[in-house]
Design a protein around this motif. Structure first.
Motif, PDB file in Angstrom:
ATOM      1  N   ALA A  51     -34.676 -10.082  10.444  1.00  0.00           N
ATOM      2  CA  ALA A  51     -33.926  -8.890  10.860  1.00  0.00           C
ATOM      3  C   ALA A  51     -33.836  -7.902   9.697  1.00  0.00           C
ATOM      4  CB  ALA A  51     -32.530  -9.283  11.337  1.00  0.00           C
ATOM      5  N   GLU A  52     -33.601  -8.425   8.495  1.00  0.00           N
ATOM      6  CA  GLU A  52     -33.540  -7.550   7.310  1.00  0.00           C
ATOM      7  C   GLU A  52     -34.890  -6.901   7.030  1.00  0.00           C
ATOM      8  OE1 GLU A  52     -30.877  -8.455   3.799  1.00  0.00           O
ATOM      9  OE2 GLU A  52     -31.425 -10.467   4.480  1.00  0.00           O
ATOM     10  N   LEU A  53     -35.934  -7.702   7.165  1.00  0.00           N
ATOM     11  CA  LEU A  53     -37.286  -7.191   6.893  1.00  0.00           C
ATOM     12  C   LEU A  53     -37.684  -6.139   7.929  1.00  0.00           C
ATOM     13  CD1 LEU A  53     -38.980 -10.567   5.870  1.00  0.00           C
ATOM     14  CD2 LEU A  53     -38.568  -8.597   4.373  1.00  0.00           C
ATOM     15  N   VAL A  54     -37.241  -6.332   9.174  1.00  0.00           N
ATOM     16  CA  VAL A  54     -37.525  -5.342  10.228  1.00  0.00           C
ATOM     17  C   VAL A  54     -36.744  -4.055   9.937  1.00  0.00           C
ATOM     18  CG1 VAL A  54     -37.135  -4.780  12.660  1.00  0.00           C
ATOM     19  CG2 VAL A  54     -38.151  -6.984  12.037  1.00  0.00           C
ATOM     20  N   ARG A  55     -35.496  -4.212   9.511  1.00  0.00           N
ATOM     21  CA  ARG A  55     -34.655  -3.051   9.226  1.00  0.00           C
ATOM     22  C   ARG A  55     -35.310  -2.181   8.146  1.00  0.00           C
ATOM     23  NH1 ARG A  55     -30.061  -5.881   9.964  1.00  0.00           N
ATOM     24  NH2 ARG A  55     -29.848  -6.347   7.767  1.00  0.00           N
ATOM     25  N   TRP A  56     -35.845  -2.837   7.144  1.00  0.00           N
ATOM     26  CA  TRP A  56     -36.484  -2.101   6.043  1.00  0.00           C
ATOM     27  C   TRP A  56     -37.853  -1.569   6.441  1.00  0.00           C
ATOM     28  CZ3 TRP A  56     -40.760  -2.729   2.690  1.00  0.00           C
ATOM     29  CH2 TRP A  56     -40.696  -1.991   1.490  1.00  0.00           C
ATOM     30  N   GLY A  57     -38.511  -2.257   7.385  1.00  0.00           N
ATOM     31  CA  GLY A  57     -39.843  -1.833   7.823  1.00  0.00           C
ATOM     32  C   GLY A  57     -40.971  -2.679   7.259  1.00  0.00           C
TER      33      GLY A  57
END
Lengths: 255, 255
Positions: A51-57
């Motif tokens: 989820a964090e990695l998706v948020r950052w892109g």
């Protein structure tokens, strides 16, 4: 790992990188459980971190719920000097090579005991090649690989020559002594020829690209259908491209 | 942040990503202290984490001691479907466009309120353009940007139209109502023309690229010197390239 048994002593940084490295050319999209298993983390940890990695892109999640590498990571990674930066400098010369031949043009750098293709212009009717931009390949078979290996540090050459040399075709050089001779000839001549050593129908001519301290930092090649061209007729063309790119990498041109 | 005052509540994942994001087109190489400051972490933390990133290959450290983005990160990032994967599918069509025109050819996708250039073939004697592969640009000025904005979700268009619209030249459309009309015309006509709206000497013609669900996923453009070509003569050429790439993205072709 990943089954909860045994303490995972890796740092968080290592675990984040393991999530990225779970994606490969063969598996460019992964479900959450596949991602967790490959990264060796629990499902809840994978979920939170993804989820964090998706948020950052760094990752993107498709409508199918599967994860893929995100465009933002590609943007940051495009700053790698040996990736897109080298490629941008080389591109006009690669285009010229393509335009006068309409054959496959390749640009590669060495990473450990392998090469990484940084650019490839594939002629639509040119001989099929096994490569892909961002893909890896062994050093001992391709033209660019022979150039990069010939100019690698002694310890790298030593390691490559004592590793098993895979025979892609009956013509691939798998004898270390013979390979050593070929590498010496590549250094003397300033070019490498790989004739049917990766696929029997392809012939590749490669030349070195030299960076700031005159060390070989990359290699450029032309790959044609075997039997359609005299290798020696291609050598000056590829060498000229290699020298042109080298010149652009010298201090007075480099940005 | 970074001076030890105040608790840093970011997760380790966020801090690792901050180390990567410290590198920008303007600052592609950083000293350890620059890296620590930009990532908002202490020097010892930056040192430890940079060492891990170098070990994995996400960063590289030059003989000058400065850090740069590493080739290994670029390799992993090359798996981004909207980056190199799209570019590989599009490349033969971009090459054809380049070969028949010898002008600048561009391929871009939308990321939020900006576009990212995924590929660019620059003619050596073509009109200079402000773009770089992996670089970003506003949506309202370029041809590809107008196509991407015209087909963006309503909320994205709303946000773009209510944000300040930078005037790159006196010809850039900065009036939201006028821009709204232009976007409607882009949707009706299936192409966009940007005439002197980025630099006064460049004219760009762009067309949409559609993915699996027929949604617009990218845009392709030809950029020529303003006044040297009739835009309407370029439209079919660019549209044909857009349609060709779209066809390759459809399920029966997509890998």
């Amino acid at each position: 790992m990943g089954n909860g048994a045994g303490a995972d002593t890796r740092s968080v940084t290592a675990k984040v990188l393991a999530m990225l490295e779970a994606f490969t050319p063969a598996t460019p999209d992964l479900s959450l459980s596949e991602l967790a298993r490959r990264a060796g983390v629990s499902l809840p940890t994978a979920h939170r971190r993804a989820a964090e990695l998706v948020r950052w892109g760094a990752l993107e999640r498709g409508t199918d719920g599967r994860y893929r590498i995100g465009l933002r990571l590609w943007e940051v990674a495009s700053l790698a000097p040996r990736g897109l930066a080298l490629r941008d400098v080389a591109m006009p010369f690669l285009e010229d090579l393509y335009e006068v031949t309409h054959e496959n043009v390749q640009l590669a750098v060495r990473e450990g005991l392998e090469l990484v293709f940084v650019e490839r212009i594939a002629g639509r009717y040119a001989v099929p090649v096994l490569t892909r931009v961002g893909g890896r390949f062994a050093l001992h078979a391709t033209g660019v690989g022979l150039v990069l290996l010939a100019h690698a540090p002694t310890e790298v050459q030593q390691q490559a020559l004592t590793s098993p040399l895979h025979a892609y075709t009956p013509k691939t050089i798998t004898d270390p002594d013979r390979l050593r001779e070929v590498l010496a000839a590549v250094r003397r001549g300033g070019y490498a020829v790989s004739d049917g050593q990766v696929t029997l129908d392809a012939l590749s001519v490669a030349a070195p690209i030299r960076g700031r301290n005159d060390e070989v930092v990359a290699a450029v090649s032309l790959v044609v259908r075997a039997g359609t061209a005299e290798p020696m007729n291609l050598v000056p063309l590829v060498q000229a491209a290699g020298r042109g790119i080298s010149r652009m990498l010298q201090p007075r041109f480099a940005g």
